[in-house]
Write an enzyme that holds these catalytic residues in place. Structure first.
Site, PDB file in Angstrom:
ATOM      1  N   HIS A 123      15.958 -13.193  39.619  1.00 12.50           N
ATOM      2  CA  HIS A 123      16.625 -13.590  38.369  1.00 12.50           C
ATOM      3  C   HIS A 123      18.129 -13.512  38.629  1.00 12.50           C
ATOM      4  CE1 HIS A 123      18.118 -12.954  34.233  1.00 12.50           C
ATOM      5  NE2 HIS A 123      16.980 -13.452  33.803  1.00 12.50           N
ATOM      6  N   ASP A 200      14.003  -4.536  40.791  1.00 12.41           N
ATOM      7  CA  ASP A 200      14.189  -5.053  39.438  1.00 12.41           C
ATOM      8  C   ASP A 200      12.803  -5.097  38.794  1.00 12.41           C
ATOM      9  OD1 ASP A 200      14.421  -6.568  37.186  1.00 12.41           O
ATOM     10  OD2 ASP A 200      15.431  -8.264  38.131  1.00 12.41           O
ATOM     11  N   GLN A 203      10.112  -7.411  34.737  1.00 14.45           N
ATOM     12  CA  GLN A 203       8.854  -8.094  34.382  1.00 14.45           C
ATOM     13  C   GLN A 203       7.627  -7.291  34.810  1.00 14.45           C
ATOM     14  OE1 GLN A 203       8.806 -10.553  32.438  1.00 14.45           O
ATOM     15  NE2 GLN A 203      10.912 -11.285  32.566  1.00 14.45           N
ATOM     16  N   LYS A 226      11.831  -6.148  26.657  1.00 19.89           N
ATOM     17  CA  LYS A 226      10.740  -6.908  27.278  1.00 19.89           C
ATOM     18  C   LYS A 226       9.446  -6.099  27.281  1.00 19.89           C
ATOM     19  CE  LYS A 226      13.785  -9.485  30.393  1.00 19.89           C
ATOM     20  NZ  LYS A 226      13.814 -10.817  29.788  1.00 19.89           N
ATOM     21  N   CYS A 364      16.723 -18.704  34.324  1.00 20.37           N
ATOM     22  CA  CYS A 364      17.746 -17.861  34.975  1.00 20.37           C
ATOM     23  C   CYS A 364      17.386 -17.603  36.431  1.00 20.37           C
ATOM     24  CB  CYS A 364      17.944 -16.543  34.252  1.00 20.37           C
ATOM     25  SG  CYS A 364      18.616 -16.726  32.622  1.00 20.37           S
TER      26      CYS A 364
HETATM   27  N1  PLP Z   1      15.339  -9.321  35.840  1.00 18.62           N
HETATM   28  C1  PLP Z   1      14.296 -10.103  35.535  1.00 18.62           C
HETATM   29  C2  PLP Z   1      13.187 -10.293  36.524  1.00 18.62           C
HETATM   30  C3  PLP Z   1      14.239 -10.715  34.283  1.00 18.62           C
HETATM   31  O1  PLP Z   1      13.192 -11.493  33.959  1.00 18.62           O
HETATM   32  C4  PLP Z   1      15.301 -10.510  33.376  1.00 18.62           C
HETATM   33  C5  PLP Z   1      15.301 -11.199  32.057  1.00 18.62           C
HETATM   34  O2  PLP Z   1      14.640 -12.192  31.863  1.00 18.62           O
HETATM   35  C6  PLP Z   1      16.358  -9.681  33.748  1.00 18.62           C
HETATM   36  C7  PLP Z   1      16.330  -9.090  34.986  1.00 18.62           C
HETATM   37  C8  PLP Z   1      17.497  -9.397  32.833  1.00 18.62           C
HETATM   38  O3  PLP Z   1      17.063  -8.679  31.713  1.00 18.62           O
HETATM   39  P1  PLP Z   1      18.067  -8.409  30.502  1.00 18.62           P
HETATM   40  O4  PLP Z   1      18.586  -9.760  30.085  1.00 18.62           O
HETATM   41  O5  PLP Z   1      17.210  -7.759  29.474  1.00 18.62           O
HETATM   42  O6  PLP Z   1      19.144  -7.527  31.019  1.00 18.62           O
END
Ligand code: PLP
Length: 406
Positions: A123, A200, A203, A226, A364
């Site tokens: 992402h 990260d 998800q 999430k 993204c």
């Molecule tokens: N990492 C992953 C894999 C994501 O799917 C997302 C958001 O869609 C993020 C990071 C960023 O999350 P946030 O916008 O809640 O900081």
């Protein structure tokens, strides 16, 4: 407790509405999840009973709020199986958690010529902080490629690790392809070279049991919103040794021990990384989320979603025009696909009018779309409250899209 989806849906008032005179089918859980009443009520309760600033107040309200705040930290730590509560840092989201590590780690440990390894399926939140830090430090970003089915190429990863590698940052579950990466093995390999790993988990945490101690990661990041919790709350888990070695990210109140105009000293973990007044209300809402998930049981949630994901894939595979983008055998309920040559935005617009909340675009994760040479995908992402009936009506809707654009 048995996993009764209909009963669970009753906890989520937002699901019981019509959009465009059609029953809402919410399939955009990777973007954000809906919140159960227990969480929504907790926000109101906080503001109507114990609203106050935490940690520095001697009065009753402040003590109550501080207790509940620190209890939440403990619950988070138990949820992801950290060794200590103070290894849990509250942030405003996974994005801020990753920025914290990139900034503090970069300042202390990265020099010109060094390398940071990420994967091609990250992402943007796990690309840009490293890209900016590398540019500032004269370091290079190296990228682990993936196979066409969405699995990382492990041989390429092995080849990328060398004595210039300072850190590896990889996603646990891809938000665009659904792949569950073999993070445990990848961490073990990095550790053989003495390289720390950030995972990260944005998800992963809502859908799978996560044990950061067993995984042996050095940093793990995720967002409350999430995982059925409030917006504006995130978590950084950091191994104690690393958190102690990193300099503060932001500075100000709450995070200090002593301050003079000449020199200041910083507080112990976790406070060193929590400058300023935190988002107390939403963090207390998050406490209810964790209790809620605990009542349902993450193993039961994972098994419900796994069987729904397999069912959805089976249904979609019966439609010849559907082309899956990312088809790893190890995957979560994030399903990206294209319908014939219909542009994903056009398909998304039709699906929206039929009551389906889906995501279209690059999610993204633009580099992924460039690799496949496509403008984007249609993405559905399953949550604990989704049902087979919803999947069936979604499959019918996909067929309608095909009819309309024929
Ligand atoms: N990492 C992953 C894999 C994501 O799917 C997302 C958001 O869609 C993020 C990071 C960023 O999350 P946030 O916008 O809640 O900081």
């Amino acid at each position: 407790m048995s996993f009764d989806v209909e009963q669970i849906r009753a906890d989520f008032p937002i699901l019981h509405q019509q959009v465009y005179h059609k029953p809402l089918v919410y399939l955009d859980n990777a973007a954000t999840t809906q919140k159960p009443l227990a969480v929504i009520d907790a926000l109101r309760d906080y503001y109507t009973t114990i609203n106050s600033n935490i940690h520095r107040g001697v009065h009753y309200l402040s003590q109550q709020a501080t207790l509940a705040f620190e209890e939440t930290r403990q619950l988070v730590s138990e949820y992801v199986h950290a060794r200590h509560g103070y290894e849990i840092i509250f942030t405003k989201g996974a994005t801020e958690s990753i920025n914290l590590v990139a900034s503090s780690f970069g300042r202390e440990f990265v020099k010109p010529g060094d390398e940071i390894v990420i994967s091609a399926m990250e992402h943007h939140a796990n690309i840009l902080p490293w890209q900016l830090m590398c540019a500032e430090k004269g370091a290079t970003l190296r990228i682990i490629p993936f196979h066409v089915n969405g699995e990382l190429i492990q041989e390429a990863y092995r080849d990328l690790l060398n004595d210039k590698t300072r850190l590896v940052a990889i996603t646990h579950v891809s938000n665009a392809l659904g792949t569950i990466n073999p993070v445990r093995e990848m961490i073990a390999l990095a550790h053989e070279h003495g390289i720390p790993v950030l995972v990260d988990g944005a998800q992963a945490v809502p859908h799978l049991p996560v044990d950061v101690t067993e995984m042996d990661c050095d940093f793990y990041c995720f967002s409350a919103h999430k995982m059925y919790g409030p917006m504006g709350v995130g978590v950084l888990y950091g191994r104690e040794e690393w958190l102690n070695k990193l300099p503060p990210y932001q500075s100000g109140g709450e995070m200090i021990r002593t301050v003079t105009f000449e020199k200041s000293t910083f507080g112990e973990l976790p406070f060193k990384f929590e400058a300023g007044t935190p988002n107390v209300a939403d963090i207390l809402g998050f406490r209810e989320t964790l209790l809620y998930l605990d009542r349902l049981g993450i193993d039961q949630i994972a098994s419900h979603e796994e069987s729904l994901m397999r069912y959805t894939l089976d249904q979609l595979r019966t439609i010849p025009e559907v082309r899956l983008v990312g088809d790893s055998p190890h995957r979560a309920g994030v399903i990206s696909f294209l319908i014939g040559d219909v542009h994903p935005y056009d398909a998304g617009a039709v699906l929206d009018k039929l009551g389906f909340a889906v995501r279209t675009g690059h999610h993204c994760a633009q580099p992924i779309m460039d690799i496949y040479g496509i403008p984007g995908t249609i993405r559905i992402s399953l949550g604990l409250y989704n049902t087979r009936d919803e999947v069936d009506s979604f499959t019918r809707a996909v067929k309608r899209v095909i009819e309309m654009f024929r």
